[in-house]
Scaffold this motif. Structure first.
Motif, mmCIF file in Angstrom:
data_model
loop_
_atom_site.group_PDB
_atom_site.id
_atom_site.type_symbol
_atom_site.label_atom_id
_atom_site.label_comp_id
_atom_site.label_asym_id
_atom_site.label_seq_id
_atom_site.Cartn_x
_atom_site.Cartn_y
_atom_site.Cartn_z
ATOM 1 N N SER A 2 0.835 -1.200 0.000
ATOM 2 C CA SER A 2 0.000 0.000 0.000
ATOM 3 C C SER A 2 0.869 1.249 0.000
ATOM 4 O O SER A 2 2.003 1.238 0.457
ATOM 5 C CB SER A 2 -0.943 0.013 1.196
ATOM 6 O OG SER A 2 -0.215 0.093 2.395
ATOM 7 N N ALA A 11 -4.296 0.809 -1.418
ATOM 8 C CA ALA A 11 -3.760 -0.519 -1.699
ATOM 9 C C ALA A 11 -3.509 -0.742 -3.181
ATOM 10 O O ALA A 11 -2.708 -1.582 -3.553
ATOM 11 C CB ALA A 11 -4.710 -1.587 -1.156
ATOM 12 N N THR A 12 -4.193 -0.003 -4.031
ATOM 13 C CA THR A 12 -4.049 -0.159 -5.474
ATOM 14 C C THR A 12 -3.300 1.038 -6.040
ATOM 15 O O THR A 12 -3.715 2.178 -5.819
ATOM 16 C CB THR A 12 -5.445 -0.259 -6.136
ATOM 17 O OG1 THR A 12 -6.178 -1.306 -5.500
ATOM 18 C CG2 THR A 12 -5.323 -0.532 -7.621
ATOM 19 N N PRO A 13 -2.215 0.802 -6.761
ATOM 20 C CA PRO A 13 -1.479 1.924 -7.358
ATOM 21 C C PRO A 13 -2.363 2.733 -8.305
ATOM 22 O O PRO A 13 -3.319 2.223 -8.883
ATOM 23 C CB PRO A 13 -0.351 1.238 -8.133
ATOM 24 C CG PRO A 13 -0.220 -0.121 -7.528
ATOM 25 C CD PRO A 13 -1.595 -0.491 -7.051
ATOM 26 N N ASP A 14 -2.026 3.983 -8.462
ATOM 27 C CA ASP A 14 -2.704 4.896 -9.393
ATOM 28 C C ASP A 14 -4.184 5.076 -9.072
ATOM 29 O O ASP A 14 -5.021 5.198 -9.976
ATOM 30 C CB ASP A 14 -2.528 4.431 -10.846
ATOM 31 C CG ASP A 14 -1.071 4.366 -11.249
ATOM 32 O OD1 ASP A 14 -0.302 5.253 -10.819
ATOM 33 O OD2 ASP A 14 -0.696 3.440 -11.974
ATOM 34 N N THR A 15 -4.515 5.129 -7.790
ATOM 35 C CA THR A 15 -5.900 5.383 -7.397
ATOM 36 C C THR A 15 -6.043 6.701 -6.653
ATOM 37 O O THR A 15 -7.140 7.057 -6.241
ATOM 38 C CB THR A 15 -6.470 4.243 -6.528
ATOM 39 O OG1 THR A 15 -5.649 4.068 -5.383
ATOM 40 C CG2 THR A 15 -6.557 2.949 -7.318
ATOM 41 N N HIS A 38 -12.761 5.514 -15.179
ATOM 42 C CA HIS A 38 -12.909 4.323 -14.332
ATOM 43 C C HIS A 38 -14.302 4.317 -13.702
ATOM 44 O O HIS A 38 -14.449 4.547 -12.503
ATOM 45 C CB HIS A 38 -11.849 4.305 -13.234
ATOM 46 C CG HIS A 38 -10.455 4.282 -13.736
ATOM 47 N ND1 HIS A 38 -9.886 3.161 -14.302
ATOM 48 C CD2 HIS A 38 -9.504 5.241 -13.772
ATOM 49 C CE1 HIS A 38 -8.645 3.427 -14.656
ATOM 50 N NE2 HIS A 38 -8.379 4.683 -14.354
ATOM 51 N N ARG A 41 -15.048 2.584 -10.289
ATOM 52 C CA ARG A 41 -14.409 3.049 -9.056
ATOM 53 C C ARG A 41 -15.205 4.175 -8.410
ATOM 54 O O ARG A 41 -15.952 4.889 -9.071
ATOM 55 C CB ARG A 41 -12.997 3.561 -9.345
ATOM 56 C CG ARG A 41 -12.038 2.496 -9.814
ATOM 57 C CD ARG A 41 -10.660 3.076 -10.002
ATOM 58 N NE ARG A 41 -9.737 2.086 -10.516
ATOM 59 C CZ ARG A 41 -8.487 2.367 -10.882
ATOM 60 N NH1 ARG A 41 -8.023 3.593 -10.772
ATOM 61 N NH2 ARG A 41 -7.720 1.408 -11.330
#
Length: 165
Positions: A2, A11-15, A38, A41
């Motif tokens: 993270s 926890a997710t890259p590029d968010t 997205h 999201r």
């Protein structure tokens, strides 16, 4: 793995999308663009009241096109970051940073979004849950006190020459 962006872990890259050097007015248009790219999201724009006043009318665009973003407006009735810099350089001599705001929750409703006003910490999570379930754009207005100028300092500390951590 993270990534910690100040106090929120992702926890997710590029968010997490955000401008550098304190760009004002970025939040609502960026959230709309992110949600269009997205749609699966959750897109949340975190805006100060001054930054929201620069491009907040784009909430009407989100409503018109069904782009279900959540906008959180932190309302301290001031251009807080600018005020903090003024107090650091020229204590007790602010200029042009205080202003009278509209009722942002009512403004969100006027645009056709869900508008909610939060005045206490324990009201935020229920408001966020309601916004997540709304099925339309939402605006959560968080009433804040100018004294809490940043996550690491209070305005009175900055004015006294103690700018925090």
């Amino acid at each position: 793995k993270s990534v910690n962006t100040k106090y929120q872990e992702f926890a997710t890259p590029d968010t997490f999308y955000g401008p550098t050097v304190g760009c004002m007015g970025y939040g609502v248009p960026a959230a709309i663009g992110t949600k269009l790219v997205h749609p699966e999201r959750v897109a949340i724009a975190n805006c100060g009241d001054g930054g929201f006043m620069m491009t907040g009318q784009e909430l009407a665009t989100a409503v018109q096109y069904g782009v279900n973003i959540i906008t959180v407006v932190y309302n301290n009735h001031a251009l807080g970051t600018i005020r903090m810099h003024q107090e650091t350089q020229y204590p007790n001599r602010p200029s042009g940073t205080d202003f009278v705001n509209p009722d942002f929750a009512a403004l969100g409703n006027a645009y056709g979004a869900l508008g909610i006003q939060v005045t206490r910490d324990d009201e935020f999570q229920p408001a966020l849950n309601e916004a997540l379930k709304a099925g339309r754009p939402a605006l959560i207005e968080v009433m804040t006190d100018l004294e809490y100028i940043s996550p690491t300092a209070e305005l009175s500390q900055v004015t006294a020459g103690m700018p925090g951590r």
